[in-house]
Design a protein around this motif. Structure first.
Motif, PDB file in Angstrom:
ATOM      1  N   ILE A  89       7.406   2.703 -15.465  1.00 28.55           N
ATOM      2  CA  ILE A  89       6.915   1.750 -14.469  1.00 28.55           C
ATOM      3  C   ILE A  89       7.051   2.377 -13.089  1.00 28.55           C
ATOM      4  CG2 ILE A  89       7.283  -0.506 -13.409  1.00 28.55           C
ATOM      5  CD1 ILE A  89       8.258  -1.491 -16.125  1.00 28.55           C
ATOM      6  N   THR A  90       5.938   2.650 -12.456  1.00 28.77           N
ATOM      7  CA  THR A  90       5.920   3.156 -11.087  1.00 28.77           C
ATOM      8  C   THR A  90       4.639   2.692 -10.406  1.00 28.77           C
ATOM      9  OG1 THR A  90       6.321   5.099  -9.706  1.00 28.77           O
ATOM     10  CG2 THR A  90       4.830   5.408 -11.598  1.00 28.77           C
ATOM     11  N   GLY A  91       4.719   2.497  -9.112  1.00 29.25           N
ATOM     12  CA  GLY A  91       3.574   1.985  -8.360  1.00 29.25           C
ATOM     13  C   GLY A  91       3.316   0.510  -8.583  1.00 29.25           C
ATOM     14  N   GLU A  92       4.319  -0.211  -9.079  1.00 32.15           N
ATOM     15  CA  GLU A  92       4.142  -1.628  -9.415  1.00 32.15           C
ATOM     16  C   GLU A  92       4.844  -2.530  -8.401  1.00 32.15           C
ATOM     17  OE1 GLU A  92       2.196  -2.797 -11.613  1.00 32.15           O
ATOM     18  OE2 GLU A  92       1.736  -0.968 -12.714  1.00 32.15           O
ATOM     19  N   THR A 127       0.832  -1.207   0.000  1.00 31.59           N
ATOM     20  CA  THR A 127       0.000   0.000   0.000  1.00 31.59           C
ATOM     21  C   THR A 127       0.866   1.257   0.000  1.00 31.59           C
ATOM     22  OG1 THR A 127      -1.728  -1.180   1.208  1.00 31.59           O
ATOM     23  CG2 THR A 127      -1.823   1.217   1.237  1.00 31.59           C
ATOM     24  N   PHE A 128       1.904   1.267   0.814  1.00 25.23           N
ATOM     25  CA  PHE A 128       2.817   2.414   0.864  1.00 25.23           C
ATOM     26  C   PHE A 128       3.436   2.666  -0.503  1.00 25.23           C
ATOM     27  CE2 PHE A 128       7.196   3.995   1.508  1.00 25.23           C
ATOM     28  CZ  PHE A 128       6.942   5.178   2.188  1.00 25.23           C
ATOM     29  N   ALA A 180       3.967   6.241  -4.834  1.00 25.06           N
ATOM     30  CA  ALA A 180       4.257   6.387  -6.264  1.00 25.06           C
ATOM     31  C   ALA A 180       3.404   7.476  -6.886  1.00 25.06           C
ATOM     32  CB  ALA A 180       4.026   5.057  -6.986  1.00 25.06           C
ATOM     33  N   GLN A 181       2.137   7.531  -6.502  1.00 26.20           N
ATOM     34  CA  GLN A 181       1.253   8.589  -7.017  1.00 26.20           C
ATOM     35  C   GLN A 181       1.630   9.957  -6.449  1.00 26.20           C
ATOM     36  OE1 GLN A 181      -3.065   7.264  -7.124  1.00 26.20           O
ATOM     37  NE2 GLN A 181      -2.164   5.587  -5.940  1.00 26.20           N
ATOM     38  N   MET A 182       2.054   9.979  -5.210  1.00 25.28           N
ATOM     39  CA  MET A 182       2.373  11.227  -4.538  1.00 25.28           C
ATOM     40  C   MET A 182       3.587  11.931  -5.157  1.00 25.28           C
ATOM     41  SD  MET A 182       3.226  11.726  -0.476  1.00 25.28           S
ATOM     42  CE  MET A 182       1.593  11.172   0.025  1.00 25.28           C
ATOM     43  N   VAL A 183       4.592  11.142  -5.570  1.00 23.75           N
ATOM     44  CA  VAL A 183       5.847  11.761  -6.033  1.00 23.75           C
ATOM     45  C   VAL A 183       6.048  11.647  -7.540  1.00 23.75           C
ATOM     46  CG1 VAL A 183       6.936  11.366  -3.796  1.00 23.75           C
ATOM     47  CG2 VAL A 183       7.246   9.673  -5.623  1.00 23.75           C
ATOM     48  N   ALA A 184       5.047  11.166  -8.261  1.00 19.02           N
ATOM     49  CA  ALA A 184       5.199  11.012  -9.714  1.00 19.02           C
ATOM     50  C   ALA A 184       5.552  12.331 -10.382  1.00 19.02           C
ATOM     51  CB  ALA A 184       3.925  10.426 -10.319  1.00 19.02           C
TER      52      ALA A 184
END
Length: 295
Positions: free
Chosen positions: A281-284, A212-213, A218-222
């Motif tokens: 690729i982020t949040g994966e 979850t973290f 990932a969305q917060m710092v994209a």
């Protein structure tokens, strides 16, 4: 030596259970393990994917952490890694492998359960290198309790939570201002996040939280150009196993491949997630479970 660039049968590539029964006190050491873990010493070949990056790896003295340090160094990165005081000898071996690859190695004694030690770690890295390109939150604690939730003491629960979650949170928060655009945060979660083993209830809880973290951060710092991902290993043959589990003879046998992974088999996922080629690729969560199906 088998050529690692040639196709190999994943079922027979590494040792399969049954293993000799073995027991160590925590945190465990590589030397007494039978069979010995493979960190990629004789197989990992770098191609410069991380040339001149600065990587911080917590828990880099042994196991997955050592394999990641070795792979990153052979890909051209300078390495800072943490270890506990009692892991000094293990840390020396990781340092040797990094320096043998021609890169700088900075081994720091740090317990990430302490916020001030996390702050001092980030300060030391930035004083030395000026930035952090890759942060790998890998340090973890587990202790199996086959007798159920009643056997999990508050002391153990606190240690699991602080090592696996507080330390990751503090280090990431402190490191982010020093991670440039194009940098990465890579967390180590686990198959336990999806398929918890009852004796590892508290540990599995933390690994679910890490998923979850990872996805939330990932969305917060994209928009800052920083990617956040995680690797979810299945059973991996590291010193944590004989130091925290009561039965090692059949460890990993439940995997569809019929064996545990070696640390060297985890490292390529961490390289992939840190390298420029994975820029979209982020949040994966990269699941490396030996075939165990996950939701």
């Amino acid at each position: 030596m088998t050529d690692p660039h040639q196709p190999q049968d994943p079922v027979t590539r590494h040792p399969r259970p049954d293993f000799p029964e073995q027991d160590q006190r925590h945190p465990g050491w590589t030397g007494p393990m039978d069979p010995p873990p493979d960190h990629g010493e004789d197989s990992y070949r770098g191609t410069g994917l991380l040339r001149d990056r600065v990587a911080v790896v917590t828990g880099g003295d042994s196991g997955i952490g050592r394999a990641v340090c070795l792979a990153y160094a052979r890909e051209g990165a300078d390495i800072v890694f943490t270890h506990l005081p009692e892991e000094e000898n293990e840390a020396r071996e990781t340092t040797r492998l990094v320096e043998e690859a021609g890169r700088k190695a900075l081994a720091l004694t740090a317990d990430n359960r302490d916020e001030e030690q996390c702050r001092a770690l980030v300060r030391r890295v930035t004083d030395e290198f000026g930035r952090i390109d890759i942060l790998v939150n890998n340090a973890a604690y587990q202790m199996a309790q086959p007798d159920g939730i009643e056997a999990i003491t508050t002391e153990q629960f606190d240690r699991v939570m602080k090592t696996n979650l507080y330390g990751m949170f503090w280090l990431t928060k402190l490191a982010l201002p020093h991670i440039p655009r194009g940098g990465s945060v890579i967390n180590t979660t686990s198959v336990q996040a999806y398929k918890p083993s009852p004796p590892l209830l508290d540990y599995a809880m933390t690994k679910g939280a890490i998923v979850t973290f990872t996805q939330g951060l990932a969305q917060m710092v994209a928009e800052r150009g920083i990617r956040v991902n995680a690797v979810a290993p299945g059973p991996v043959w590291t010193p944590l196993i004989p130091a925290t589990l009561p039965d090692t003879a059949e460890f990993g046998k439940q995997s569809p491949l019929g064996r545990p992974a070696q640390p060297a088999e985890m490292a390529p996922a961490y390289v992939f997630l840190a390298a420029p080629g994975s820029s979209y690729i982020t949040g994966e969560i990269v699941n490396a479970t030996g075939g165990t199906p996950l939701p």
